[in-house]
Design a protein around this motif. Structure first.
Motif, PDB file in Angstrom:
ATOM      1  N   GLY A 182       0.784  -1.220   0.000  1.00 37.28           N
ATOM      2  CA  GLY A 182       0.000   0.000   0.000  1.00 37.28           C
ATOM      3  C   GLY A 182       0.822   1.280   0.000  1.00 37.28           C
ATOM      4  N   LEU A 183       2.140   1.166  -0.105  1.00 36.35           N
ATOM      5  CA  LEU A 183       2.958   2.388  -0.159  1.00 36.35           C
ATOM      6  C   LEU A 183       2.832   3.027  -1.542  1.00 36.35           C
ATOM      7  CD1 LEU A 183       6.266   1.322   1.655  1.00 36.35           C
ATOM      8  CD2 LEU A 183       4.518   2.883   2.488  1.00 36.35           C
ATOM      9  N   PRO A 184       2.821   4.356  -1.624  1.00 30.77           N
ATOM     10  CA  PRO A 184       2.741   5.034  -2.921  1.00 30.77           C
ATOM     11  C   PRO A 184       4.110   5.031  -3.594  1.00 30.77           C
ATOM     12  CG  PRO A 184       2.859   6.644  -1.161  1.00 30.77           C
ATOM     13  CD  PRO A 184       2.883   5.302  -0.497  1.00 30.77           C
ATOM     14  N   THR A 185       4.424   3.920  -4.270  1.00 29.65           N
ATOM     15  CA  THR A 185       5.785   3.760  -4.783  1.00 29.65           C
ATOM     16  C   THR A 185       6.105   4.731  -5.915  1.00 29.65           C
ATOM     17  OG1 THR A 185       4.893   1.941  -6.074  1.00 29.65           O
ATOM     18  CG2 THR A 185       6.089   1.371  -4.091  1.00 29.65           C
ATOM     19  N   GLY A 186       5.066   5.148  -6.659  1.00 30.89           N
ATOM     20  CA  GLY A 186       5.314   6.140  -7.695  1.00 30.89           C
ATOM     21  C   GLY A 186       5.835   7.441  -7.091  1.00 30.89           C
ATOM     22  N   LEU A 187       5.217   7.855  -5.995  1.00 31.04           N
ATOM     23  CA  LEU A 187       5.656   9.076  -5.311  1.00 31.04           C
ATOM     24  C   LEU A 187       7.050   8.910  -4.715  1.00 31.04           C
ATOM     25  CD1 LEU A 187       2.655  10.507  -3.266  1.00 31.04           C
ATOM     26  CD2 LEU A 187       3.985  11.614  -5.086  1.00 31.04           C
ATOM     27  N   LEU A 188       7.302   7.747  -4.121  1.00 34.38           N
ATOM     28  CA  LEU A 188       8.627   7.516  -3.536  1.00 34.38           C
ATOM     29  C   LEU A 188       9.698   7.591  -4.611  1.00 34.38           C
ATOM     30  CD1 LEU A 188       7.887   4.614  -1.019  1.00 34.38           C
ATOM     31  CD2 LEU A 188       8.526   6.968  -0.467  1.00 34.38           C
ATOM     32  N   ASN A 189       9.401   6.982  -5.773  1.00 35.68           N
ATOM     33  CA  ASN A 189      10.370   7.015  -6.853  1.00 35.68           C
ATOM     34  C   ASN A 189      10.605   8.446  -7.327  1.00 35.68           C
ATOM     35  OD1 ASN A 189      12.054   5.577  -8.780  1.00 35.68           O
ATOM     36  ND2 ASN A 189      10.618   6.373 -10.282  1.00 35.68           N
ATOM     37  N   ALA A 190       9.515   9.202  -7.487  1.00 35.38           N
ATOM     38  CA  ALA A 190       9.654  10.594  -7.910  1.00 35.38           C
ATOM     39  C   ALA A 190      10.469  11.381  -6.880  1.00 35.38           C
ATOM     40  CB  ALA A 190       8.277  11.224  -8.095  1.00 35.38           C
ATOM     41  N   GLY A 191      10.204  11.117  -5.598  1.00 35.18           N
ATOM     42  CA  GLY A 191      10.958  11.797  -4.546  1.00 35.18           C
ATOM     43  C   GLY A 191      12.441  11.496  -4.636  1.00 35.18           C
ATOM     44  N   LEU A 192      12.748  10.244  -4.932  1.00 38.06           N
ATOM     45  CA  LEU A 192      14.152   9.852  -5.059  1.00 38.06           C
ATOM     46  C   LEU A 192      14.820  10.576  -6.228  1.00 38.06           C
ATOM     47  CD1 LEU A 192      15.725   7.969  -3.286  1.00 38.06           C
ATOM     48  CD2 LEU A 192      15.073   6.066  -4.759  1.00 38.06           C
TER      49      LEU A 192
END
Ligand SMILES: Nc1ncnc2c1ncn2[C@@H]1O[C@H](COP(=O)(O)OP(=O)(O)O)[C@@H](O)[C@H]1O
Ligand SMILES: [Mg+2]
Lengths: 304, 246
Positions: A182-192
């Motif tokens: 359930g983690l927003p991985t798209g956002l995490l990737n963009a943040g990275l």
């Protein structure tokens, strides 16, 4: 005894002499901050096998930098925007066509890089900016404003990594498992990607865009050969990054080299030492390895 | 509270670009059973589970759990990908990996709580890996790695457990441990969905089977699914498994 003392004094002198210059104080402050954030953010690139992406983003900042200069905007902001746009285009090409990600990176970063060089070459005829300073770093060019901007970027980057550490660890180890929890991985990737772009931008003056990849990858890779957990890799990597960028600055000062290559030579040497001698993974001394002389024999006579 | 919701897959089709991977799948997965997803290589087993969880786009169809789309309730899901998809040289210890099972439950900007530490410890003990908590994951055998992943799934305290090929490259002891935990989860009313392709004796550990080959061949109680006709349609002419399944 007195010889010892004299030697000590000479070393101290060697160490302190450059510090009397304000430009050297500024460059060292920036070098320390850049050494820390490059190693921390670069650790994510290393464990995700995205070293090439670091290279792509760093080459892609040039046109943004040139355009910002022409418009009279802060060049950090222009460079950051160009870096982010390049990652968006790379992702777009590789999700919307059968082109693989590494090919997309190759295409985009060389295009951005070429555009950047074209723009800077054109404007440097009428202005006092020098392409080489962006390509290879320039310790003399660090201004008070640069120190402030770098401090702001470093603060943001370190805060983000500290606050998102557990999520980014899960995501970088097992993206699918993280998404399924359930983690927003798209956002995490963009943040990275944003963190990488910020880090590259902050590093321009110190190492230059061509060699920043080394400061992103080598400290983390060196630490990875020595310690087993990601946060330890980041901490030890940061120490290695700081040591490398500071000693690179001194080399640059005394031998009159561009700062980027000097830093990269130091950090590459440290990596080579860890590669050969790490107790955990060293080629010559690691566990389960044959005695060093046998290793050497094998290196010299591969057929053995 | 006993979980009574079931997963309903309704007219699900999935494509990879122009290749159809799954065609019009309809099925129901009920709690309380150990459910196996079987089919030959490339049958779309991994794709089915990923599409059910919303981890990849679908062309048509919907997947619900209770009254809502399953992909909107991932807090209730523990998913363990194929072991071969993971970089086991990643700088993390056994403890770090099982702790990942507590990330979503812990929430943003927070540190892991003391109960979370206890849950991770208990999960490690349940799979027999508590003594390995400081071990780098690269220094584990295949079976140990799989048990660590099982512990991570347990730590998520989910209602729905999905495992992709958990028995590939694991030792006999690990297989026994894993099946007994699947049995406990099912007995506790959880949904347990396990992708497998080994048609050997271990197939008797599953209560229900879903047999796939791009489309659904059969789904239901094990003995009902395991007919020569179904198997031929899934695997083609030559399947020598009937000797094992008495
Ligand atoms: N990322 C992908 N891109 C394109 N085709 C894929 C991809 N992943 C799987 N496929 C194709 O989809 C089909 C189903 O794959 P998969 O679900 O992995 O099968 P299984 O898990 O049953 O072995 C296969 O034909 C495979 O080649
Ligand atoms: Mg599969």
């Amino acid at each position: 005894m007195s010889l010892d003392l004299a030697l000590n004094l000479a070393v101290l002198d060697w160490f302190f002499e450059p510090l009397q210059f304000a430009f050297m104080q500024r460059s060292l402050a920036v070098a320390i901050m850049v050494g820390v954030i490059c190693s921390v953010v670069g650790s994510y690139l290393m464990v995700q096998r995205l070293a090439l992406l670091g290279d792509a983003i760093s080459h892609s900042v040039l046109p943004g930098l040139a355009i910002a200069f022409l418009l009279g905007v802060n060049i950090f902001i222009g460079a950051f925007i160009a870096g982010v746009i390049s990652t968006v285009i790379i992702g777009w090409i590789h999700t919307r066509s059968p082109i693989k990600e590494d090919a997309a990176m190759g295409i985009v970063f060389s295009a951005f890089f070429a555009l950047g060089i074209t723009l800077i070459t054109t404007i440097q005829r009428d202005n006092k900016i020098d392409l080489n300073h962006f390509l290879f770093g320039n310790i003399l060019g660090v201004t008070g404003g640069d120190v402030r901007d770098t401090a702001i970027i470093a603060g943001l980057v370190l805060l983000a990594v500290a606050v998102l550490y557990k999520e980014l660890l899960f995501y970088s180890f097992d993206p699918l498992g993280a998404q399924a929890s359930g983690l927003p991985t798209g956002l995490l990737n963009a943040g990275l990607m944003v963190l990488i772009a910020l880090t590259v931008v902050a590093s321009m003056k110190v190492v230059g865009v061509i060699l920043v990849l080394s400061l992103l990858i080598a400290p983390g890779a060196t630490a990875y050969l020595l310690v087993p957990r990601l946060h330890q890799v980041m901490l030890l990597g940061a120490a290695i990054g700081v040591f490398s960028s500071v000693s690179g600055m001194y080399l640059s000062y005394y031998v009159n080299l561009p700062s980027g290559p000097a830093i990269v030579m130091v950090v590459s040497t440290l990596f080579a030492l860890a590669f050969l001698l790490s107790p955990r993974h060293g080629v010559l001394v690691g566990p389960g390895r044959a005695r060093p002389w046998r290793q050497l024999q094998r290196l010299l006579r591969p057929g053995l | 509270m006993v979980v009574t919701s079931k997963i309903m897959v309704d007219h699900l089709s999935v494509n990879y670009r122009d290749v159809q991977a799954l065609r019009n799948i309809n099925l129901t997965v009920r709690p309380g059973k150990v459910v196996g997803v079987f089919g030959p290589n490339g049958a779309g087993k991994s794709t089915l589970v990923k599409a059910m969880l919303g981890l990849m786009p679908v062309v048509t169809g919907r997947v619900t759990y209770g009254d809502d789309i399953l992909a909107h309730q991932l807090d209730r899901v523990a998913y363990v990908p194929q072991r071969s998809q993971i970089d086991w040289t990643f700088p993390a210890t056994v403890w770090d990996v099982v702790m990942m099972g507590r990330v979503k439950q812990t929430g943003w900007f927070k540190r892991f709580s003391a109960p979370s530490h206890q849950i991770v410890q208990d999960s490690l003990e349940r799979v027999g890996m508590a003594d390995f908590c400081d071990r780098p994951i690269g220094a584990l055998s295949g079976g140990q790695q799989q048990r660590v992943f099982l512990a991570r799934a347990l730590a998520q305290q989910a209602e729905i457990f999905c495992f992709d090929e958990p028995f590939v490259g694991v030792d006999q002891k690990t297989e026994t441990v894993i099946f007994s935990i699947f049995r406990e989860l099912a007995a506790a009313g959880k949904i347990v969905l396990v992708i497998n392709h080994d048609l050997g004796e271990s197939i008797t550990n599953f209560d229900q089977l879903i047999l796939l080959n791009k489309e659904l061949i059969a789904a239901g109680p094990r003995d009902w699914v395991l007919t020569r006709d179904h198997m031929t349609r899934a695997y083609g002419g030559h399947v020598g498994f009937f000797g094992h399944v008495a």
